[in-house]
Design a protein around this motif. Structure first.
Motif, PDB file in Angstrom:
ATOM      1  N   MET A   1     -44.267  10.069   5.482  1.00 16.41           N
ATOM      2  CA  MET A   1     -42.984  10.668   5.864  1.00 16.41           C
ATOM      3  C   MET A   1     -43.126  11.467   7.151  1.00 16.41           C
ATOM      4  N   ARG A   2     -44.224  12.192   7.293  1.00 15.34           N
ATOM      5  CA  ARG A   2     -44.464  12.932   8.536  1.00 15.34           C
ATOM      6  C   ARG A   2     -44.602  11.957   9.711  1.00 15.34           C
ATOM      7  N   ASN A   3     -45.300  10.853   9.485  1.00 15.74           N
ATOM      8  CA  ASN A   3     -45.470   9.850  10.530  1.00 15.74           C
ATOM      9  C   ASN A   3     -44.110   9.249  10.904  1.00 15.74           C
ATOM     10  N   ALA A   4     -43.312   8.899   9.910  1.00 14.09           N
ATOM     11  CA  ALA A   4     -41.972   8.347  10.178  1.00 14.09           C
ATOM     12  C   ALA A   4     -41.131   9.351  10.953  1.00 14.09           C
ATOM     13  N   ALA A   5     -41.179  10.609  10.542  1.00 15.83           N
ATOM     14  CA  ALA A   5     -40.407  11.641  11.228  1.00 15.83           C
ATOM     15  C   ALA A   5     -40.867  11.804  12.674  1.00 15.83           C
ATOM     16  N   GLU A   6     -42.172  11.734  12.887  1.00 18.77           N
ATOM     17  CA  GLU A   6     -42.675  11.863  14.255  1.00 18.77           C
ATOM     18  C   GLU A   6     -42.261  10.661  15.103  1.00 18.77           C
ATOM     19  N   VAL A   7     -42.341   9.474  14.533  1.00 19.29           N
ATOM     20  CA  VAL A   7     -41.913   8.273  15.261  1.00 19.29           C
ATOM     21  C   VAL A   7     -40.440   8.370  15.641  1.00 19.29           C
ATOM     22  N   LEU A   8     -39.612   8.845  14.719  1.00 13.41           N
ATOM     23  CA  LEU A   8     -38.165   8.869  14.934  1.00 13.41           C
ATOM     24  C   LEU A   8     -37.641  10.137  15.594  1.00 13.41           C
ATOM     25  N   GLY A   9     -38.385  11.249  15.474  1.00 10.71           N
ATOM     26  CA  GLY A   9     -37.857  12.510  15.977  1.00 10.71           C
ATOM     27  C   GLY A   9     -38.844  13.412  16.674  1.00 10.71           C
TER      28      GLY A   9
ATOM     29  N   ALA B   1     -38.926   1.309   3.895  1.00 10.17           N
ATOM     30  CA  ALA B   1     -39.312   1.511   2.489  1.00 10.17           C
ATOM     31  C   ALA B   1     -39.251   2.991   2.119  1.00 10.17           C
ATOM     32  N   LEU B   2     -39.748   3.855   2.983  1.00  8.32           N
ATOM     33  CA  LEU B   2     -39.683   5.298   2.728  1.00  8.32           C
ATOM     34  C   LEU B   2     -38.237   5.773   2.636  1.00  8.32           C
ATOM     35  N   THR B   3     -37.400   5.256   3.510  1.00  7.47           N
ATOM     36  CA  THR B   3     -35.986   5.637   3.509  1.00  7.47           C
ATOM     37  C   THR B   3     -35.314   5.232   2.210  1.00  7.47           C
ATOM     38  N   ASP B   4     -35.592   4.029   1.729  1.00 11.05           N
ATOM     39  CA  ASP B   4     -35.006   3.576   0.464  1.00 11.05           C
ATOM     40  C   ASP B   4     -35.405   4.490  -0.691  1.00 11.05           C
ATOM     41  N   GLY B   5     -36.678   4.812  -0.794  1.00 12.06           N
ATOM     42  CA  GLY B   5     -37.149   5.686  -1.866  1.00 12.06           C
ATOM     43  C   GLY B   5     -36.574   7.083  -1.748  1.00 12.06           C
ATOM     44  N   PHE B   6     -36.528   7.611  -0.529  1.00 13.70           N
ATOM     45  CA  PHE B   6     -35.961   8.938  -0.305  1.00 13.70           C
ATOM     46  C   PHE B   6     -34.485   8.960  -0.675  1.00 13.70           C
ATOM     47  N   ASN B   7     -33.743   7.960  -0.227  1.00  8.25           N
ATOM     48  CA  ASN B   7     -32.305   7.922  -0.517  1.00  8.25           C
ATOM     49  C   ASN B   7     -32.024   7.833  -2.012  1.00  8.25           C
ATOM     50  N   ASP B   8     -32.825   7.068  -2.750  1.00  4.13           N
ATOM     51  CA  ASP B   8     -32.648   6.990  -4.205  1.00  4.13           C
ATOM     52  C   ASP B   8     -32.838   8.364  -4.844  1.00  4.13           C
ATOM     53  N   ALA B   9     -33.900   9.053  -4.458  1.00  2.00           N
ATOM     54  CA  ALA B   9     -34.180  10.375  -5.016  1.00  2.00           C
ATOM     55  C   ALA B   9     -33.131  11.393  -4.571  1.00  2.00           C
ATOM     56  N   LEU B  10     -32.677  11.296  -3.333  1.00  4.01           N
ATOM     57  CA  LEU B  10     -31.667  12.214  -2.818  1.00  4.01           C
ATOM     58  C   LEU B  10     -30.332  12.018  -3.526  1.00  4.01           C
TER      59      LEU B  10
END
Length: 127
Positions: free
Chosen positions: A25-33, A100-109
């Motif tokens: 998630m940190r890696n995804a956030a760094e890539v995107l933001g 994949a991370l976004t899908d899992g995060f959105n389900d939990a959110l």
């Protein structure tokens, strides 16, 4: 069976998801933001895992992360997200991981929005 008023099932599930996937998630956030986004993910994960009441500030942080992962701000060319998105190669394997991370995060959110709707600006819709 646990009742969410007694035991915050969705909160625990979301905190667990973030903790279990903290580095990706940190890696995804760094890539995107950028680096600041990665730092915000770490801080949010830590705060959500602490036994403190959920607040609207936590809700806003979760909505920010949702917006980052779902590319809500990439159309605004004045944002870091737009700049970083433009540099992303669609064939890069990180794109699949982010999805994949976004899908899992959105389900939990989504479950947390039902369990604690008062902390969010955008309220959960009735099923």
């Amino acid at each position: 069976m646990f009742h969410s008023r007694i035991f915050p099932v969705a909160r625990v599930a979301l905190a667990t998801y973030l903790l279990d996937n903290l580095e990706p998630m940190r890696n995804a956030a760094e890539v995107l933001g950028g680096p600041e986004a990665a730092r915000r993910v770490s801080a949010l994960t830590h705060e959500l895992s602490e036994p403190v009441p959920l607040t609207s500030r936590i809700g806003r942080a979760l909505e920010w992360l949702e917006g980052l992962l779902t590319l809500e701000r990439v159309h605004d060319f004045d944002t870091v997200e737009a700049e970083r998105f433009a540099l992303l190669d669609p064939d890069d394997p990180v794109v699949v991981e982010i999805c994949a991370l976004t899908d899992g995060f959105n389900d939990a959110l989504m479950a947390l929005r039902v369990e604690a709707p008062s902390i969010f600006r955008t309220r959960a819709k009735a099923a």
